[in-house]
Design a protein around this motif. Structure first.
Motif, short mmCIF file in Angstrom:
data_model
loop_
_atom_site.label_atom_id
_atom_site.label_comp_id
_atom_site.label_asym_id
_atom_site.label_seq_id
_atom_site.Cartn_x
_atom_site.Cartn_y
_atom_site.Cartn_z
N PHE A 61 -6.60 -2.30 5.60
CA PHE A 61 -6.98 -2.53 4.20
C PHE A 61 -6.93 -1.58 3.35
CE2 PHE A 61 -7.96 -6.54 6.44
CZ PHE A 61 -7.45 -7.58 5.51
N TRP A 62 -6.84 -0.35 4.08
CA TRP A 62 -7.01 1.08 3.33
C TRP A 62 -5.60 1.68 3.87
CZ3 TRP A 62 -11.32 -1.60 4.50
CH2 TRP A 62 -12.20 -1.81 3.24
N GLN A 63 -4.86 2.80 3.00
CA GLN A 63 -3.87 3.38 3.29
C GLN A 63 -4.04 4.65 2.60
OE1 GLN A 63 -1.26 2.00 5.02
NE2 GLN A 63 -0.16 4.04 5.29
N THR A 64 -3.72 5.80 3.66
CA THR A 64 -4.03 7.17 3.34
C THR A 64 -2.81 7.65 2.19
OG1 THR A 64 -4.66 7.52 5.43
CG2 THR A 64 -3.83 9.44 4.30
N SER A 65 -3.21 8.15 1.18
CA SER A 65 -2.20 8.73 0.14
C SER A 65 -2.66 9.97 -0.32
CB SER A 65 -2.38 7.84 -1.17
OG SER A 65 -2.23 6.42 -0.86
N ILE A 66 -1.81 10.71 -0.74
CA ILE A 66 -1.69 12.34 -1.18
C ILE A 66 -1.47 12.22 -2.54
CG2 ILE A 66 -0.98 14.38 -0.79
CD1 ILE A 66 0.48 13.42 1.96
N ASP A 67 -2.46 12.94 -3.22
CA ASP A 67 -2.47 13.19 -4.58
C ASP A 67 -1.62 14.44 -5.00
OD1 ASP A 67 -2.77 13.05 -7.43
OD2 ASP A 67 -4.89 13.92 -7.46
N LEU A 68 -0.40 14.28 -5.69
CA LEU A 68 0.38 15.30 -5.95
C LEU A 68 0.85 15.42 -7.45
CD1 LEU A 68 2.93 14.77 -3.16
CD2 LEU A 68 1.33 16.51 -3.14
N PRO A 69 0.95 16.61 -8.06
CA PRO A 69 1.61 16.68 -9.27
C PRO A 69 3.02 16.83 -9.37
CG PRO A 69 0.65 18.97 -8.35
CD PRO A 69 0.30 17.89 -7.03
N ILE A 70 3.51 15.55 -9.36
CA ILE A 70 4.96 15.60 -9.22
C ILE A 70 5.50 16.07 -10.52
CG2 ILE A 70 6.88 14.03 -9.22
CD1 ILE A 70 5.37 13.83 -6.61
N SER A 71 6.50 16.87 -10.42
CA SER A 71 7.27 17.37 -11.74
C SER A 71 8.56 16.65 -11.57
CB SER A 71 7.65 18.93 -11.45
OG SER A 71 8.45 19.55 -12.52
N PHE A 72 8.83 15.83 -12.46
CA PHE A 72 10.32 15.02 -12.61
C PHE A 72 11.24 15.87 -13.23
CE2 PHE A 72 6.72 12.08 -12.50
CZ PHE A 72 7.09 11.04 -11.91
N ASP A 73 11.72 16.60 -12.56
CA ASP A 73 12.87 17.72 -12.90
C ASP A 73 13.97 17.18 -13.17
OD1 ASP A 73 14.26 20.02 -13.27
OD2 ASP A 73 13.67 20.82 -11.17
N ALA A 74 14.61 17.24 -14.52
CA ALA A 74 15.66 16.68 -14.69
C ALA A 74 16.83 17.37 -13.87
CB ALA A 74 16.16 17.06 -16.22
N ALA A 75 16.50 18.46 -13.19
CA ALA A 75 17.99 18.96 -12.51
C ALA A 75 17.88 18.32 -11.11
CB ALA A 75 17.42 20.44 -12.26
N VAL A 76 17.03 17.43 -10.77
CA VAL A 76 16.96 16.68 -9.49
C VAL A 76 17.43 15.16 -10.13
CG1 VAL A 76 15.55 15.94 -7.56
CG2 VAL A 76 15.42 18.13 -8.38
N ILE A 77 16.63 14.90 -10.78
CA ILE A 77 16.94 13.42 -11.20
C ILE A 77 18.33 13.17 -11.86
CG2 ILE A 77 16.31 11.41 -12.83
CD1 ILE A 77 13.33 12.75 -12.64
N ASP A 78 18.88 14.27 -12.67
CA ASP A 78 20.19 13.74 -13.35
C ASP A 78 20.70 15.28 -13.58
OD1 ASP A 78 22.23 13.01 -14.94
OD2 ASP A 78 20.93 12.51 -16.77
N PRO A 79 21.16 15.88 -12.50
CA PRO A 79 21.91 17.35 -12.53
C PRO A 79 22.82 17.41 -13.40
CG PRO A 79 22.28 16.21 -10.51
CD PRO A 79 21.22 15.38 -11.19
N ASP A 80 23.59 16.22 -13.63
CA ASP A 80 24.87 16.61 -14.31
C ASP A 80 24.72 15.69 -15.76
OD1 ASP A 80 26.28 17.63 -12.16
OD2 ASP A 80 26.78 15.76 -11.31
N ASN A 81 23.82 15.70 -16.21
CA ASN A 81 23.44 15.03 -17.48
C ASN A 81 24.17 13.45 -17.74
OD1 ASN A 81 21.97 14.84 -19.93
ND2 ASN A 81 23.19 16.25 -21.10
N GLU A 82 24.33 12.86 -16.89
CA GLU A 82 24.98 11.77 -16.85
C GLU A 82 24.31 10.44 -17.25
OE1 GLU A 82 27.29 11.17 -13.27
OE2 GLU A 82 28.53 12.78 -13.67
N ARG A 83 23.02 10.69 -17.60
CA ARG A 83 22.03 9.22 -17.74
C ARG A 83 22.55 8.46 -18.97
NH1 ARG A 83 16.61 9.95 -20.32
NH2 ARG A 83 17.03 12.22 -19.93
N ALA A 84 23.11 9.00 -19.93
CA ALA A 84 23.60 8.14 -20.96
C ALA A 84 24.79 7.24 -20.72
CB ALA A 84 23.93 9.14 -22.21
#
Length: 437
Positions: A61-84
């Motif tokens: 009933f408990w699960q180990t988690s890690i608190d991380l400052p996630i940088s939602f980098d556009a270069a990783v998520i949408d490197p070619d700027n094709e989101r639109a």
């Protein structure tokens, strides 16, 4: 005969009576002792079972988690700027890389050291992909920002953090490396790795990764099946009981029906699974591993229990109630439904709840109709593929991963809680509404 002779003859008889009384009392004391010993043995094994299940399962009933400052980098998520032009870009981005980059930066690892980067990435569950993807899809404006996110650790890190892995053994004999243990201790000292309430155990579907495996699909599947059993078994069972007890003539045919109902209550549950496989799936072509098939099979299995309990409740109503109703001019139908049935309702309700509790814990018939399938998505209707609580426990018990051991025991605790609530409800309802004559 003199008084002395009479007294002399009566003494042996009295002695024999005293010996007989002592033997009877001794036999009664032995019987009580045997009963106490039998109860003690039963309680011992029950406590041993409870202790074994709870000591192994409460950590699920408990699960180990890690608190991380996630940088939602556009270069990783949408490197070619094709989101639109392509909305699917947000769904297929490399989200685990975002979590890995955050952990690498937090631990101060050189990004060029591929071996250490790979070990750091091995501490984060692949389930972070879904977690971060859902965040971005729900709010695309977070792209380009940094957010603190609690991401799940892998099952091996979770087991090590909970003390379930012997870290004193050689590194080659465990799945957590010495370097990962060092990082884990460092994060623990900083307070950025911790055990958090495992809501995923109740919400997630099936998964090959223990940390992202949950009982959400099984809970919904069990609810669907119990609703089907209640809707079908209760009215059919009560109607059959009323007819057999109040209206059916007493002849060989009804005697044969009664005998077969009693026999059906003792038939192994797997036989009902074979019947459901032959009739509902092979003949009627119902979808395999669907909740509706499981509900129909469990309905057939539960009907004898409800019929027997209902008939016993109807018999418990005094004949004077029936005679008084008929004497006041009520028809037989009015007598049954206006007077007898309301008085028998507590017993009927209790029998129904006990029958549902028995059906909830059945596994064998559900295995035969295919409810052992790997189902990750929630069933939206009873016709969709699903599984059930006992079947989920069976599947987790067969997994090779060590972390599934605590998942199995945790699922057993949840199932036992459901059964306990249902049985306690039956006892409370009986005591609340039962009328003694």
């Amino acid at each position: 005969m003199s008084d002395a002779a009479i007294s002399a003859g009566a003494a042996p008889a009295k002695a024999r009576r005293d010996i007989g009384i002592k033997r009877r009392y001794a036999a009664e004391q032995r019987f009580r002792l045997y009963g106490i010993i039998a109860i003690g043995i039963g309680i011992f094994f029950l406590l041993a079972l409870m202790v074994s299940v709870f000591t192994k399962g409460y950590t699920a009933f408990w699960q180990t988690s890690i608190d991380l400052p996630i940088s939602f980098d556009a270069a990783v998520i949408d490197p070619d700027n094709e989101r639109a032009s392509d909305p699917n870009v947000l769904l297929t981005a490399n989200y685990p890389r975002l979590a890995q980059n955050a952990l690498v930066a937090k631990l101060g690892i050189d990004p060029g050291n591929r071996a250490l980067v790979k070990q750091a990435g091995g501490m984060i569950s692949a389930g972070s992909r879904t977690q971060l993807r859902d965040m971005v899809v729900a709010d695309p404006s977070i792209i380009g920002t940094t957010r603190n996110v609690w991401v799940l650790a892998t099952a091996d890190v979770d087991s090590a953090f909970k003390g379930q892995v012997d870290l004193s053994v050689d590194e080659a004999r465990r799945k957590v490396s010495d370097q990962q243990v060092e990082w884990m201790n460092k994060l623990a000292g900083e307070g950025t790795i911790a055990q958090r309430w495992n809501s995923g155990l109740f919400l997630f579907g099936a998964s090959s990764r223990p940390e992202t495996a949950g009982m959400g699909v099984a809970i919904i599947g069990s609810i669907y099946m119990m609703v089907i059993v209640l809707v079908l078994a209760l009215p059919i069972g009560v109607a059959a009981s009323i007819y057999l007890e109040e209206f059916a003539p007493k002849n060989r045919f009804t005697d044969l029906v009664e005998v077969n109902i009693n026999n059906l209550a003792a038939v192994p549950s797997i036989v009902f699974g074979l019947l459901g496989l032959a009739v509902f799936i092979n003949f009627l072509d119902f979808p395999r591993s669907a909740s509706i098939v499981g509900g129909l099979v469990l309905t057939l299995m539960t009907l004898p229990t409800i019929i027997i309990a209902t008939r016993a409740s109807l018999r418990a109503v005094p004949p004077s109630i029936r005679s008084a109703a008929l004497g006041l001019g009520a028809s037989k139908m009015q007598m049954v439904f206006h007077h007898v049935l309301p008085l028998a309702a507590p017993g009927i309700l209790t029998g129904t709840i006990i029958g549902l509790a028995q059906a909830l814990g059945e596994t064998a018939p559900l295995l035969l109709i295919g409810m052992v399938a790997f189902v990750a998505d929630y069933p939206t209707t009873p016709l969709d593929p699903a599984t059930a609580l006992p079947v989920q426990i069976y599947m987790w018990a067969n997994e090779a991963e060590r972390a599934f051991v605590e998942r199995t025991s945790g699922a057993i605790i949840i199932l036992l809680a459901f059964l306990a609530v249902m049985n306690i409800g039956a006892i409370v309802l009986r005591r609340r509404f039962e009328r003694r004559w």
